[in-house]
Design a protein around this motif. Structure first.
Motif, PDB file in Angstrom:
ATOM      1  N   ILE A 171       0.890  -1.372   0.032  1.00 52.67           N
ATOM      2  CA  ILE A 171       0.139  -0.063   0.162  1.00 52.67           C
ATOM      3  C   ILE A 171       0.904   1.280  -0.079  1.00 52.67           C
ATOM      4  CG2 ILE A 171      -1.723   1.178   1.104  1.00 52.67           C
ATOM      5  CD1 ILE A 171      -2.664  -1.637   2.335  1.00 52.67           C
ATOM      6  N   ALA A 172       2.145   1.171   0.611  1.00 56.45           N
ATOM      7  CA  ALA A 172       2.882   2.384   0.844  1.00 56.45           C
ATOM      8  C   ALA A 172       3.761   2.527  -0.534  1.00 56.45           C
ATOM      9  CB  ALA A 172       3.727   2.437   1.921  1.00 56.45           C
ATOM     10  N   LEU A 173       3.824   1.469  -1.192  1.00 56.02           N
ATOM     11  CA  LEU A 173       4.903   1.756  -2.522  1.00 56.02           C
ATOM     12  C   LEU A 173       4.043   2.216  -3.467  1.00 56.02           C
ATOM     13  CD1 LEU A 173       6.298  -1.751  -2.540  1.00 56.02           C
ATOM     14  CD2 LEU A 173       7.358   0.154  -1.590  1.00 56.02           C
ATOM     15  N   PRO A 174       4.914   3.242  -4.363  1.00 56.70           N
ATOM     16  CA  PRO A 174       4.331   4.088  -5.538  1.00 56.70           C
ATOM     17  C   PRO A 174       3.974   3.064  -6.428  1.00 56.70           C
ATOM     18  CG  PRO A 174       6.810   4.495  -5.269  1.00 56.70           C
ATOM     19  CD  PRO A 174       6.312   3.881  -4.097  1.00 56.70           C
ATOM     20  N   THR A 175       2.908   3.419  -7.579  1.00 57.32           N
ATOM     21  CA  THR A 175       2.654   2.521  -8.368  1.00 57.32           C
ATOM     22  C   THR A 175       3.858   2.366  -9.448  1.00 57.32           C
ATOM     23  OG1 THR A 175       1.573   4.440  -9.503  1.00 57.32           O
ATOM     24  CG2 THR A 175       0.279   3.034  -8.136  1.00 57.32           C
ATOM     25  N   PHE A 176       4.541   3.467  -9.824  1.00 58.14           N
ATOM     26  CA  PHE A 176       5.454   3.375 -10.833  1.00 58.14           C
ATOM     27  C   PHE A 176       6.552   2.271 -10.292  1.00 58.14           C
ATOM     28  CE2 PHE A 176       7.435   6.397  -8.155  1.00 58.14           C
ATOM     29  CZ  PHE A 176       9.025   6.199  -8.054  1.00 58.14           C
ATOM     30  N   LEU A 177       6.824   2.193  -9.184  1.00 62.98           N
ATOM     31  CA  LEU A 177       8.028   1.235  -8.543  1.00 62.98           C
ATOM     32  C   LEU A 177       7.547  -0.356  -8.996  1.00 62.98           C
ATOM     33  CD1 LEU A 177      10.525   1.150  -7.169  1.00 62.98           C
ATOM     34  CD2 LEU A 177       9.315   1.023  -5.113  1.00 62.98           C
ATOM     35  N   LEU A 178       6.270  -0.551  -8.526  1.00 63.88           N
ATOM     36  CA  LEU A 178       5.901  -1.958  -9.004  1.00 63.88           C
ATOM     37  C   LEU A 178       5.708  -1.929 -10.501  1.00 63.88           C
ATOM     38  CD1 LEU A 178       2.920  -2.232  -6.253  1.00 63.88           C
ATOM     39  CD2 LEU A 178       5.176  -3.040  -6.150  1.00 63.88           C
ATOM     40  N   SER A 179       5.447  -1.006 -11.151  1.00 65.43           N
ATOM     41  CA  SER A 179       5.580  -0.999 -12.687  1.00 65.43           C
ATOM     42  C   SER A 179       6.968  -1.238 -13.347  1.00 65.43           C
ATOM     43  CB  SER A 179       4.700   0.125 -13.420  1.00 65.43           C
ATOM     44  OG  SER A 179       3.521   0.532 -12.815  1.00 65.43           O
ATOM     45  N   LEU A 180       7.888  -0.683 -12.517  1.00 61.89           N
ATOM     46  CA  LEU A 180       9.138  -0.899 -13.035  1.00 61.89           C
ATOM     47  C   LEU A 180       9.704  -2.553 -12.673  1.00 61.89           C
ATOM     48  CD1 LEU A 180      11.826   0.418 -14.107  1.00 61.89           C
ATOM     49  CD2 LEU A 180      12.286   0.924 -11.675  1.00 61.89           C
ATOM     50  N   ALA A 181       9.082  -3.062 -11.678  1.00 60.92           N
ATOM     51  CA  ALA A 181       9.414  -4.263 -11.202  1.00 60.92           C
ATOM     52  C   ALA A 181       8.849  -5.410 -12.269  1.00 60.92           C
ATOM     53  CB  ALA A 181       8.903  -4.589  -9.708  1.00 60.92           C
ATOM     54  N   PHE A 182       7.626  -5.092 -12.697  1.00 56.84           N
ATOM     55  CA  PHE A 182       6.969  -6.091 -13.772  1.00 56.84           C
ATOM     56  C   PHE A 182       7.629  -5.892 -14.744  1.00 56.84           C
ATOM     57  CE2 PHE A 182       2.751  -7.571 -13.127  1.00 56.84           C
ATOM     58  CZ  PHE A 182       2.531  -7.405 -11.626  1.00 56.84           C
ATOM     59  N   THR A 183       8.379  -4.716 -15.250  1.00 50.53           N
ATOM     60  CA  THR A 183       9.067  -4.584 -16.281  1.00 50.53           C
ATOM     61  C   THR A 183      10.311  -5.342 -16.309  1.00 50.53           C
ATOM     62  OG1 THR A 183       8.448  -2.356 -16.814  1.00 50.53           O
ATOM     63  CG2 THR A 183      10.443  -2.798 -17.775  1.00 50.53           C
ATOM     64  N   PHE A 184      11.114  -5.416 -15.062  1.00 50.63           N
ATOM     65  CA  PHE A 184      12.198  -6.383 -14.998  1.00 50.63           C
ATOM     66  C   PHE A 184      11.830  -7.601 -15.140  1.00 50.63           C
ATOM     67  CE2 PHE A 184      14.471  -2.645 -12.397  1.00 50.63           C
ATOM     68  CZ  PHE A 184      14.845  -2.012 -13.609  1.00 50.63           C
TER      69      PHE A 184
END
Length: 294
Positions: free
Chosen positions: A117-130
């Motif tokens: 919940i505390a993580l920004p959405t773009f950070l998880l999007s970046l993880a999905f890209t990796f």
């Protein structure tokens, strides 16, 4: 005479308390009007401002007759509905497992989910890209293992990649209120149902979820609005294969400087969000009434 004096004093005291309440409400209302309602009014004014003098529907018909807008609207509805359904399904299953089927490490998993919940959405999007990207870990491992020339996993930069990312990001918002509601269920009801020979599926559908339905509706209504208006995930992942209403607002306003069309699309997006929210709450209220009548 004394009773009239006392009554007058009570009336004056209540009137004074009423004025004090309005004074306390004046500042928050002024802040809301300045920061929220006034910008919304400016968006509506700009959206319906015609090419000439006065206001008109030229921009509205220009937008709704655009194939780009129709595609963005379809993608937005698809992401909102499938994303919310996925969040409800995954969140319900994981909440039931973590609350009623304790296992070693369940508390750690619950805390890890809280951190999402505390993580920004773009950070998880970046993880999905990796992980799932064309040059990500999954494609790299499969290409090396099976000697493939092209990446076999190619869904990330599409609407379905956005839906998967938003399910991952927004499922904790379903789980937090749902787990709190599940923990309040009286365990004696579950024991009584088991003693009477009720099957686990029947206990789940007739005991657990009816009691947790308000929490599920609260989390679901929030989850429905967030995918509808999500911008960061779509820009980071789905910009290549799927246009949405928020992304169209960005491209029209920032990249093309077409502020009239951008404001009209934003106005339609606001109406869509409110309409989906009202329909979801109405359906939830009918479900609660139907459960109560049964």
């Amino acid at each position: 005479m004394c009773e009239m004096v006392i009554a007058l004093r009570l009336v004056r005291r209540e009137a004074g308390q009423g004025h004090a309440v309005w004074l306390w409400l004046a500042l928050p209302l002024l802040v809301m009007a300045t920061l929220v309602f006034y910008p919304l009014l400016l968006i509506v004014e700009q959206a319906f401002q015609g090419n000439g003098a006065g206001y008109g529907l030229e921009t509205f018909w220009q937008v709704v007759n655009s194939r780009r807008f129709i595609g963005a609207l379809y993608n937005t509805l698809q992401i909102a509905l499938f994303g919310t359904a996925g969040c409800l399904l995954l969140g319900s299953v994981m909440s039931v497992i973590l609350v009623f089927i304790p296992f070693p490490g369940s508390q750690l998993i619950a805390r890890i989910i809280d951190t999402f919940i505390a993580l920004p959405t773009f950070l998880l999007s970046l993880a999905f890209t990796f992980i799932y990207g064309s040059a990500g870990m999954l494609n790299g491992a499969m290409m090396s293992l099976f000697h493939l020339a092209l990446p076999p996993v190619d869904f990330l930069y599409s609407v379905w990649g956005v839906i998967l990312a938003e399910i991952t990001v927004f499922t904790p918002l379903i789980m937090r209120p749902l787990m709190a509601g599940l923990r309040q269920i009286d365990k004696s009801q579950l024991e009584a149902a088991s003693i009477l020979g009720a099957a686990p599926w029947r206990v789940l559908t007739q005991v657990i979820f009816p009691a947790a339905l308000p929490a599920l509706l609260a989390g679901g209504s929030l989850c429905l609005l967030l995918p509808t208006n999500e911008f960061g995930i779509v820009l980071f992942i789905g910009a290549k294969g799927g246009n949405t209403l928020p992304l169209m607002v960005y491209s029209k306003a920032i990249l093309e400087s077409d502020y009239g069309v951008a404001c009209m699309v934003a106005f339609i997006n606001i109406l869509l969000s409110l309409g989906l929210f009202v329909l979801y709450r109405a359906a939830g209220a009918r479900a609660v009434i139907r459960r109560a009548s049964c």
